[in-house]
Design a protein around this motif. Structure first.
Motif, PDB file in Angstrom:
ATOM      1  N   GLN A   1      12.693  24.181  21.071  1.00 32.79           N
ATOM      2  CA  GLN A   1      11.287  24.045  20.679  1.00 32.79           C
ATOM      3  C   GLN A   1      10.817  25.247  19.875  1.00 32.79           C
ATOM      4  O   GLN A   1      10.018  25.119  18.948  1.00 32.79           O
ATOM      5  CB  GLN A   1      10.421  23.870  21.923  1.00 32.79           C
ATOM      6  N   GLN A   2      11.335  26.433  20.224  1.00 34.75           N
ATOM      7  CA  GLN A   2      10.958  27.620  19.463  1.00 34.75           C
ATOM      8  C   GLN A   2      11.535  27.563  18.046  1.00 34.75           C
ATOM      9  O   GLN A   2      10.891  27.993  17.090  1.00 34.75           O
ATOM     10  CB  GLN A   2      11.422  28.890  20.186  1.00 34.75           C
ATOM     11  N   VAL A   3      12.737  27.049  17.924  1.00 31.34           N
ATOM     12  CA  VAL A   3      13.326  26.861  16.597  1.00 31.34           C
ATOM     13  C   VAL A   3      12.478  25.883  15.793  1.00 31.34           C
ATOM     14  O   VAL A   3      12.245  26.055  14.589  1.00 31.34           O
ATOM     15  CB  VAL A   3      14.784  26.364  16.705  1.00 31.34           C
ATOM     16  N   GLN A   4      11.991  24.828  16.483  1.00 33.28           N
ATOM     17  CA  GLN A   4      11.114  23.852  15.833  1.00 33.28           C
ATOM     18  C   GLN A   4       9.840  24.525  15.334  1.00 33.28           C
ATOM     19  O   GLN A   4       9.379  24.262  14.211  1.00 33.28           O
ATOM     20  CB  GLN A   4      10.756  22.731  16.817  1.00 33.28           C
ATOM     21  N   VAL A   5       9.275  25.409  16.162  1.00 37.11           N
ATOM     22  CA  VAL A   5       8.074  26.140  15.762  1.00 37.11           C
ATOM     23  C   VAL A   5       8.364  26.997  14.535  1.00 37.11           C
ATOM     24  O   VAL A   5       7.561  27.069  13.598  1.00 37.11           O
ATOM     25  CB  VAL A   5       7.553  27.016  16.927  1.00 37.11           C
ATOM     26  N   VAL A   6       9.533  27.657  14.536  1.00 35.44           N
ATOM     27  CA  VAL A   6       9.917  28.503  13.397  1.00 35.44           C
ATOM     28  C   VAL A   6       9.994  27.669  12.118  1.00 35.44           C
ATOM     29  O   VAL A   6       9.419  28.021  11.080  1.00 35.44           O
ATOM     30  CB  VAL A   6      11.271  29.204  13.661  1.00 35.44           C
ATOM     31  N   MET A   7      10.712  26.542  12.180  1.00 36.66           N
ATOM     32  CA  MET A   7      10.901  25.713  10.997  1.00 36.66           C
ATOM     33  C   MET A   7       9.577  25.135  10.498  1.00 36.66           C
ATOM     34  O   MET A   7       9.291  25.136   9.298  1.00 36.66           O
ATOM     35  CB  MET A   7      11.884  24.581  11.299  1.00 36.66           C
ATOM     36  N   MET A   8       8.760  24.663  11.433  1.00 39.26           N
ATOM     37  CA  MET A   8       7.485  24.061  11.043  1.00 39.26           C
ATOM     38  C   MET A   8       6.520  25.109  10.511  1.00 39.26           C
ATOM     39  O   MET A   8       5.704  24.820   9.634  1.00 39.26           O
ATOM     40  CB  MET A   8       6.867  23.308  12.224  1.00 39.26           C
ATOM     41  N   SER A   9       6.597  26.334  11.027  1.00 43.17           N
ATOM     42  CA  SER A   9       5.733  27.408  10.530  1.00 43.17           C
ATOM     43  C   SER A   9       6.093  27.759   9.094  1.00 43.17           C
ATOM     44  O   SER A   9       5.218  28.008   8.256  1.00 43.17           O
ATOM     45  CB  SER A   9       5.849  28.651  11.412  1.00 43.17           C
ATOM     46  N   ILE A  10       7.397  27.776   8.801  1.00 43.37           N
ATOM     47  CA  ILE A  10       7.842  28.055   7.427  1.00 43.37           C
ATOM     48  C   ILE A  10       7.335  26.969   6.489  1.00 43.37           C
ATOM     49  O   ILE A  10       6.801  27.244   5.406  1.00 43.37           O
ATOM     50  CB  ILE A  10       9.375  28.154   7.356  1.00 43.37           C
ATOM     51  N   LEU A  11       7.488  25.703   6.910  1.00 42.81           N
ATOM     52  CA  LEU A  11       7.040  24.585   6.077  1.00 42.81           C
ATOM     53  C   LEU A  11       5.518  24.544   5.966  1.00 42.81           C
ATOM     54  O   LEU A  11       4.971  24.241   4.908  1.00 42.81           O
ATOM     55  CB  LEU A  11       7.558  23.263   6.642  1.00 42.81           C
ATOM     56  N   ALA A  12       4.838  24.878   7.089  1.00 39.57           N
ATOM     57  CA  ALA A  12       3.369  24.848   7.082  1.00 39.57           C
ATOM     58  C   ALA A  12       2.803  25.925   6.176  1.00 39.57           C
ATOM     59  O   ALA A  12       1.702  25.778   5.634  1.00 39.57           O
ATOM     60  CB  ALA A  12       2.834  25.025   8.505  1.00 39.57           C
ATOM     61  N   GLY A  13       3.561  27.017   6.002  1.00 37.27           N
ATOM     62  CA  GLY A  13       3.114  28.074   5.099  1.00 37.27           C
ATOM     63  C   GLY A  13       3.112  27.636   3.655  1.00 37.27           C
ATOM     64  O   GLY A  13       2.483  28.257   2.808  1.00 37.27           O
ATOM     65  N   ILE A  14       3.830  26.553   3.358  1.00 35.98           N
ATOM     66  CA  ILE A  14       3.862  26.000   2.001  1.00 35.98           C
ATOM     67  C   ILE A  14       2.813  24.894   1.915  1.00 35.98           C
ATOM     68  O   ILE A  14       2.890  23.905   2.622  1.00 35.98           O
ATOM     69  CB  ILE A  14       5.253  25.429   1.663  1.00 35.98           C
TER      70      ILE A  14
END
Length: 415
Positions: free
Chosen positions: A339-352
């Motif tokens: 889930q933390q990896v999911q947060v990392v990936m989604m945060s990167i995408l959400a920053g775009i």
């Protein structure tokens, strides 16, 4: 007095005045002073800047793509911009998530300590509920009507406007018409006129910085920082590490630029970004600085900085990763490694694609928290300090845009 000295003085005076007068915020004459004098000054400055953002984005991006295409450099510049953006964003989120797991700022924080802003939460919930599925969002990057995209660019349609500008610039570069030069001259005149408007607006900058910073400190004071101080400290520390370590390392490894000298040249822009909390409002000044002082090729500056104002949100990605894990700790939600990896990936995408305006990242954080089972009411914990943190992360966002523009420029020069 030099410009950056005036801005620093205005910033400090705004903070001191706001904190000093915060205990008397209920006095009618103070409220009237803020409402009828200081707030209009701040808004006048922002509106003058926002007024030229759309024509400047369109003309700058079209010219950048046209010039790069003519020199067969568009593909390389695009690839390098994407590479450095993903590299910097990934580093920022990893720093943020690492700090939260190490320091655990949400453990032991009492929910009752914070007076949640229910109206603010409801507004964010509404915005988050209106978020479209990812496939629909990707399709809507291609605008049906570029004029509609332009009119709504500052409300979240900036990517659609950028796509049209990219397509138009590429088509112009491949056009065999003898009238192409007229289009280029017109766009260059438009871009130059926008810079002139920005220069005029900058005369208001010291007064506007004082007014904008005063409003935040006058409204919230410093009390809220005591209850959320550890969380605020972790976010600011993460932003500081991204700026001093990651950006410095990128400049040292991929360029011959000295990081301290580079950051010193950008100090005025950092202050504008901090005061306005808006990447879009800072974009015209960033373009001017990149071309005139940092010696970045105009076509690269216009392409990288314009795209970066929406797509390269390192500070926002870091902030979102920290905030989601912080709220999980507060509510006792145990997130697995996956889930933390999911947060990392989604945060990167959400920053775009985050809107480059104050508070533009909050609906995306709401979506992230809902996906990992954190109550929506948790947003109330951060609303009180979000304005200050928004100012901080916007500064990093703008700094990241300039760093990546410099990286791409140096790589293109060496190739």
């Amino acid at each position: 007095m030099k410009t950056h000295h005036r801005l620093v003085l205005s910033l400090l005076l705004g903070i001191c005045a706001g904190l000093t007068l915060h205990p008397y915020a209920q006095l009618e004459w103070l409220q009237n002073l803020n409402r009828y004098l200081l707030e209009p000054i701040g808004q006048l400055f922002l509106r003058l800047i926002f007024m030229v953002v759309v024509p400047m984005v369109m003309s700058g991006l079209i010219l950048g793509v046209f010039q790069l295409s003519n020199h067969q450099g568009l593909a390389k510049v695009s690839q390098r911009t994407l590479f450095f953006t993903l590299l910097a964003s990934s580093a920022s989120v990893i720093i943020g998530v690492g700090l939260v797991n190490l320091a655990q700022p949400g453990i032991g924080l009492e929910i009752a300590q914070i007076n949640a802003d229910s109206s603010g939460i409801a507004k964010i919930q509404t915005n988050a509920a209106q978020a479209k599925p990812i496939v629909q969002s990707l399709l809507e990057i291609i605008p049906k009507n570029p004029f509609t995209a332009a009119s709504q660019a500052l409300d979240g349609e900036m990517l659609a406007l950028m796509f049209f500008s990219l397509a138009f610039g590429a088509a112009l570069a491949n056009s065999q018409s003898h009238k192409t030069s007229r289009w280029v001259e017109l766009l260059e005149e438009c871009y130059a006129a926008c810079l002139l408007v920005v220069d005029t607006a900058m005369k208001l900058a010291p007064a506007a910085v004082f007014a904008l910073v005063f409003q935040s400190t006058f409204k919230f004071g410093y009390q809220i920082l005591f209850s959320l101080g550890f969380y605020v400290l972790i976010v600011v520390l993460g932003l500081f590490l991204q700026q001093t370590l990651v950006y410095s390392l990128l400049l040292k490894v991929f360029t011959r630029i000295k990081p301290l000298a580079f950051f010193r040249q950008c100090r005025d822009i950092y202050l504008y970004a901090f005061a306005t909390a808006s990447s879009n409002a800072t974009l015209p000044r960033s373009l001017e600085l990149a071309e005139q002082q940092l010696n970045i090729r105009p076509e690269i500056a216009r392409f990288v900085l314009t795209i970066g104002s929406t797509a390269n949100q390192n500070g926002t990605a870091l902030f979102e990763g920290i905030t989601v894990l912080f709220l999980a700790q507060v509510y006792g939600v145990d997130l697995s490694l996956g889930q933390q990896v999911q947060v990392v990936m989604m945060s990167i995408l959400a920053g775009i694609g985050t809107a480059g305006v104050p508070g533009g990242s909050l609906p995306l954080i709401m979506i992230l928290t809902q996906q990992v089972g954190i109550p929506a009411e948790g947003m109330g914990l951060i609303l009180g300090v979000d304005r200050f943190l928004d100012m901080c992360r916007t500064t990093l966002n703008v700094s990241g845009d300039l760093v990546i523009a410099a990286l791409v420029n140096e790589q293109d020069r060496d190739s």
